[in-house]
Each structure stands twice: as C-alpha cells, then as structure tokens.
Design a protein around this motif. Structure first.
Motif, short mmCIF file in Angstrom:
data_model
loop_
_atom_site.label_atom_id
_atom_site.label_comp_id
_atom_site.label_asym_id
_atom_site.label_seq_id
_atom_site.Cartn_x
_atom_site.Cartn_y
_atom_site.Cartn_z
N SER A 555 0.78 -1.23 0.00
CA SER A 555 0.00 0.00 0.00
C SER A 555 0.82 1.28 0.00
CB SER A 555 -0.94 0.01 1.21
OG SER A 555 -0.18 0.03 2.43
N GLY A 556 2.12 1.19 0.21
CA GLY A 556 2.94 2.39 0.32
C GLY A 556 2.78 3.35 -0.83
N GLN A 557 2.62 2.83 -2.04
CA GLN A 557 2.56 3.69 -3.22
C GLN A 557 1.17 4.23 -3.54
OE1 GLN A 557 5.49 4.77 -4.68
NE2 GLN A 557 6.03 3.77 -2.76
N VAL A 558 0.16 3.88 -2.72
CA VAL A 558 -1.17 4.45 -2.95
C VAL A 558 -1.52 5.45 -1.85
CG1 VAL A 558 -1.98 2.41 -4.18
CG2 VAL A 558 -2.35 2.57 -1.70
N MET A 559 -0.58 5.70 -0.95
CA MET A 559 -0.79 6.71 0.09
C MET A 559 -0.61 8.11 -0.52
SD MET A 559 -1.64 5.08 2.72
CE MET A 559 -1.59 3.44 3.44
N GLU A 560 -0.82 9.14 0.28
CA GLU A 560 -0.64 10.50 -0.22
C GLU A 560 0.81 10.70 -0.67
OE1 GLU A 560 -2.17 13.43 2.44
OE2 GLU A 560 -4.24 12.78 2.14
N ALA A 561 1.01 11.60 -1.60
CA ALA A 561 2.30 11.75 -2.30
C ALA A 561 3.53 11.77 -1.40
CB ALA A 561 2.25 12.99 -3.18
N PRO A 562 3.56 12.56 -0.33
CA PRO A 562 4.77 12.59 0.51
C PRO A 562 5.10 11.22 1.12
CG PRO A 562 3.37 14.47 0.99
CD PRO A 562 2.56 13.54 0.15
N VAL A 563 4.06 10.49 1.56
CA VAL A 563 4.27 9.17 2.15
C VAL A 563 4.72 8.18 1.09
CG1 VAL A 563 3.20 7.26 3.40
CG2 VAL A 563 2.56 9.63 3.94
N ALA A 564 4.04 8.23 -0.06
CA ALA A 564 4.40 7.33 -1.16
C ALA A 564 5.84 7.57 -1.61
CB ALA A 564 3.44 7.53 -2.33
N TYR A 565 6.25 8.82 -1.68
CA TYR A 565 7.61 9.16 -2.09
C TYR A 565 8.62 8.61 -1.07
CZ TYR A 565 11.76 11.84 -3.34
OH TYR A 565 13.05 12.20 -3.68
N SER A 566 8.34 8.79 0.21
CA SER A 566 9.26 8.32 1.25
C SER A 566 9.45 6.82 1.18
CB SER A 566 8.74 8.72 2.64
OG SER A 566 8.72 10.12 2.79
N PHE A 567 8.34 6.09 1.04
CA PHE A 567 8.43 4.64 0.95
C PHE A 567 9.11 4.21 -0.36
CE2 PHE A 567 4.82 4.19 4.12
CZ PHE A 567 5.62 3.58 5.09
#
Length: 598
Positions: A555-567
């Motif tokens: 699910s990391g890449q479907v979170m909001e952009a900053p979270v997705a980018y960090s993961f």
C-alpha cells in the motif's frame, strides 16, 4: 540447504562432544566425508545425494548402520532447531534410526559380530535416537508411515529394548538417567499430541483424566519428574558438564514454561546457559541459542528496561483519547510521534472489537507491540517499523471503510492485525533470493524459496508460546487459538510476491463475476462485495483475508504523495544496498536492483 550443514553449524561442527567419531573401529565412513564436504561448501543438492548414494552403494553392513545412526541423529537435531518443518524431518530421522536398529539386530542375530561394548553401544544409541525421533513424530501429529499411537508404541518399545540391554560401558546410574530422559520425552510428546488434538485421552488405556487439559497437565508433571530425575542422577555422578545433563536441563526449563511456572523456567534456563558456556564456550551456536531463549523467556531485555518509563505512556486509557476520526488515510507515519503511533495501534485493536471479543489483556498486548517494534531493524531503509505500522494502518482502514469489515469475522480481523504487524519480523534488509544464493544461516534453517516469509512466521509464532509475556491470546480456547495462528501463518505467507499474480487473479475473478461490472467501479470496496464473497463461508473469508494482508503490504505507493515518495525512495535504497552486497560478495546480481543510484 542441506539438513546436515544446518545441524553441524547449529551444534558447533564435527567437534561437538556427542557426535559419532569416524575413527571408531577404523570405519572408513564415506557419508561422514560427505558431511565434511557439506560443511565446507554448503552445496545442498550435491551433498544430500552424496550422503544417500554412500548409504545405497555401501556393501558393509556396519558402515551402513553407522551411517543410518549418524543421519538419525542429524535429522533429530535439525528438526529440533527448526520448528517450522519438523514433521517431515523427524519422520526421516525416525526412518534412519529404525534402519540402523534393524541392521545391528540382523547382524547380531546372524552372529556377524560379537556383543562387544562398541557395537552394543552403537545399537543402544540407535534405539535411543529411534525412541526420540518416533516420540517427536507422535508429538507433531503422526505421519504417513506412523500414526500418533503407532509412533508412541514404537518409541516405547525402542526405549524398553534400550533399557533391557546389558551396558558394560556405562554405570548403572548413567543408564537410568538416559532411560528416564527418553521416557520423559515420550511422555512429553504424548502430552503435545493431546494438546494439538491429534489424539484424545480415551485413545489410551492408561489415561488418568478424561478431560484433555487435565491429562496434558498430569503428563507434563510426570515428564518433569523424569527429566529432573535424569538431571539429578547425572549431577550427583559429577557429570554436570555432559550433553545428556544439558538436554535434561533444557527440557526441565521447557516443561516449567509450559506449566506456566515462569520463575522456575527462567531459573533452569539460566542453568542451561551456564552449562553450555562451560561445555561449548561463549560463541558456540548452541550457547548463543540458549541465551536468546532465556532473553525471550524473561520477556524484558536490557533495552526494554531502559525504556520502561516510556512504556507507561502506552495504555488503553491513552488510546481512548484518540478519536476514531483521527485515524484516516492521510496519516504520515514519518511525522507521527512514536508514542502516538503505539497508542494508535492500541486504538485500532479497541475499535475492531477484538480486545473485548478475545479478552486481550492490556499489559500483554503492550508487551507484544513493543517486542514486535524492537524486532524490526531500524537500519533497514524500507523493511522497518514504519513499514509494519503503515501496513497495519492500511489493513485497518480497509476493514473500517469498506465492505471487507462486514465480511470478515472477528477472528479474521484479529489475524489481519497480527499478520500485518509481524509479516516482516527481523527482516535482514535483503530478499529471499539473496539469502539462498549466499547460503545465509537463515536460508539453511528455512530451506524453501520463501525463506523470509517462513522466518517471519516462525518468529511471530514464538510470541504466542505458552508462558510468554507477549502471548495476549492466553484467554482464547486452544482450538480457536490454533485457528487464529494458522490464519496468521497464511497471511504472512500471502505477502510473498511469488503469489502476487494468484491473489490478483482471485480478486479479478470475483469482480468479473458481477453482471453489472464496470471497469472503473470499485466493486470489491463497495457493498457489492457482499454479493461476491459469502461471509458465512470460511473459504471465502480466508481468500479475502489473504488479499487484505497482501494488498496492505503493497500500500505504500497508494498513500498520499509525501508518504508514497518516502516509501518509494526507501525501497530503491534497500535494493541498491543489496545490489552492492551482491557485487562485493561475487554473487549473481539482481538485474532490477542494479544502477538505481544512476
């Protein structure tokens, strides 16, 4: 990886004190040479074939018998060291030990050897390992060759034959100690088979209680007396520092733990550690394993004690102060405080209703969450506590805001939370392929393609052993507890990317079964899911359960952009680090991990 390499490394190599010496009677034992090759090269397939070929091609009955005895011992120790795959291993160990007994008995009947102390000692050892291996087979639920009752009967007969032999090499007290230990193991495994519902008390003519729990408790006290007897005899004979004494000490600690007598279990575990320190040394694998087990039994490490004051910040009371509407898809785990993240997990357990449903104790749940958190390696760019927390958060949101929460039952919801929290326990920061091609000890212990998932499950399972302070399922009935843990097992295995396509296809097939399916329709997240999954069907719930855990893991890449980018950056960094290690260790490089910094 070869079973033999596994046990040789675990037990300290060919130098271990109880390992058969190849020089006995001047045997030229080709299979032992193969074991040495295994230890040096780590080639599983070649060495395994070499061992079996040596056994098949030998024309010397004594060499074949010693080879079978050696393999029976090796399989026993490997099985004991690796609880995840013991039934197949212990069956093989029993087969080899049984074959060794047959060879020596045939040779004795045909007068191929005189009953000298050396050969009689070998026959006694073969009966010893036959009894232990068959008892273990029974404790694990039996196998195709032996049912539980057949295995226990054969183990008992082997123990009786061993006891009846005239032993000119050992004192009477040593013989009694060995007999008590073997009988103790047989009783211990009988209790284990009963507890696992593989048999019932009425299957035995000599049962003392009709109730399974009462009978298991009675048998554990009985085997405890036998283990203590063996240990006291050997200690009185000034054999405190012998392997048989250490084995008895280990089983006393294990039995006390299963009886719930934690302080006594810790005391005997400390004796085991001290004994292994003196017998094997500080850095011997057996000593290190004993020390780790003691730390797990105590439940609190030095690091835990340092953070004890911080633990007071985690509680159901603090969790209840978090409003349910605060737990949304937009949470950024990298910006949340560690205290809030922990209390948020407690809140999730409360909101799903599993705390009330399964009578989960606050203290044990907190200890479980802390142990899980500490089992993730902070140095991993991606597979760390942030990832585990986020996966659990995502799974909860799926259950909270979609039809999934209506389809899954309470035990599935609890299993989802446990599986998500533990699905990457002790992740080493490299994938299973790396562990296999580098002959890592982890791959040796779990010789399957999904090395990591098997290891993660093994660690997760240990947190729910009886007597552990992390076992918050202690109030759950044994049968239901086993169902929940097996579901956790399936959930962790479902995070293996090798079955990604299988899970995606199962979801697609469910969606496509709807007549009014539309390409952009979020069918499986809406109430329409109730028409494609039967909430009363265990199979349907299990399929959906595995899909939830698998999807949450990705699910990391479907979170909001900053979270997705960090993961995303973290995944690339971990891949880059593995690629660098592959290059440095001269291993075949993973193409998709190369040149990620360019």
């Amino acid at each position: 990886m070869s079973l033999s390499v596994m046990i040789l490394e675990k037990e300290g190599g060919l130098a271990q004190t109880e390992f058969l010496e190849p020089s006995r009677k001047g045997y030229c034992l080709s299979c032992l040479d193969a074991v040495k090759t295994l230890q040096e090269t780590g080639r599983f397939g070649e060495a395994q074939n070499e061992l079996e070929d040596a056994l098949r091609e030998s024309e010397n009955w004594r060499e074949m018998a010693v080879a079978c005895l050696l393999l029976g011992e090796l399989f026993n120790k490997w099985g004991a060291a690796s609880p995840s795959y013991t039934i197949a291993i212990m069956e093989k160990g029993a087969i080899y030990a049984n074959r060794a007994v047959q060879l020596w008995q045939i040779a004795r009947d045909e007068k191929l050897f005189e009953e000298n102390p050396e050969d009689m000692d070998h026959l006694s050892s073969a009966l010893y390992w036959k009894a232990l291996n068959l008892a273990s087979v029974a404790g694990l639920g039996g196998c195709e060759r032996w049912t539980v009752l057949e295995a226990l009967q054969a183990a008992t007969e082997a123990a009786e034959q061993m006891s009846a032999m005239e032993d000119k090499k050992h004192s009477a007290s040593e013989v009694k100690a060995r007999r008590d230990f073997v009988e103790g193991i047989i009783v211990f495994c009988r209790a284990k088979a009963l507890e696992g519902n593989h048999v019932s008390p009425t299957d035995f003519s000599d049962c003392y209680h009709q109730d399974t729990k009462d009978e298991v408790n009675f048998l554990r006290h009985q085997c405890l007396e036998l283990f203590i007897s063996a240990q006291e005899i050997l200690s009185a004979g000034k054999q405190t520092m012998c392997d048989q004494n250490i084995k008895a000490t280990t089983m006393i600690a294990v039995t006390y733990r299963l009886l719930g007598e934690r302080e006594k279990a810790i005391s005997w575990s400390e004796k085991e550690v001290q004994g292994r320190l003196q017998l094997h040394g500080e850095w011997n694998p057996r000593t290190q394993l004993a020390k780790r087990n003691l730390s797990m039994l105590k439940g609190i490490t030095d690091e835990d004690e340092i953070e004890e004051d911080c633990c007071k910040l985690f509680s159901f009371e603090s969790a209840r102060s978090i409003k349910s509407e605060e737990i949304t898809w937009s949470l950024d785990p990298f910006k949340l405080s560690s205290t809030w993240r922990m209390n948020c997990l407690l809140k999730i357990f409360l909101l799903t209703g599993v705390v009330k449903e399964f009578q989960i104790e606050e203290d044990k749940l907190i200890k479980f969450l802390q142990k899980v958190r500490k089992s993730y390696h902070d140095e991993n760019p991606f597979h760390n506590w942030y990832h585990a927390w986020s996966v659990t958060h995502c799974a909860f949101m799926l259950m909270k805001e979609t039809a999934i929460g209506k389809i899954l039952g309470m035990k599935e919801k609890l299993a989802v939370l446990i599986a998500c929290l533990t699905h990457d326990l002790s992740h080493p920061g490299v994938n299973s392929d790396f562990l296999i091609k580098s002959a890592s000890p982890i791959a040796l212990q779990f010789p399957f393609s999904n090395v990591l998932e098997q290891m993660h499950w093994d660690e997760a399972r240990s947190l729910f052993e009886e007597g552990r302070e992390t076992n918050f399922l202690s109030h759950v009935q044994e049968e239901l507890r086993a169902e929940i843990l097996e579901m956790v097992h399936q959930g962790i295995l479902a995070t293996d990317m090798q079955i990604h396509k299988q899970i995606v296809n199962s979801l697609s097939n469910r969606r496509d079964s709807l007549a009014d399916f539309e390409e952009d329709d979020m069918t499986l997240l809406s109430d329409k899911a109730m028409t494609v999954y039967d909430a009363t069907s265990p199979a349907d719930r299990l399929e959906l359960f595995k899909a939830v855990v698998h999807c949450a893991d990705l699910s990391g890449q479907v979170m909001e952009a900053p979270v997705a980018y960090s993961f995303g950056r973290a995944v690339l960094e971990e891949f880059h680090q593995q690629a660098q290690r592959e290059k440095m260790e001269n291993l075949q490089e993973s193409a998709f991990m190369k040149n990620l910094h360019e």
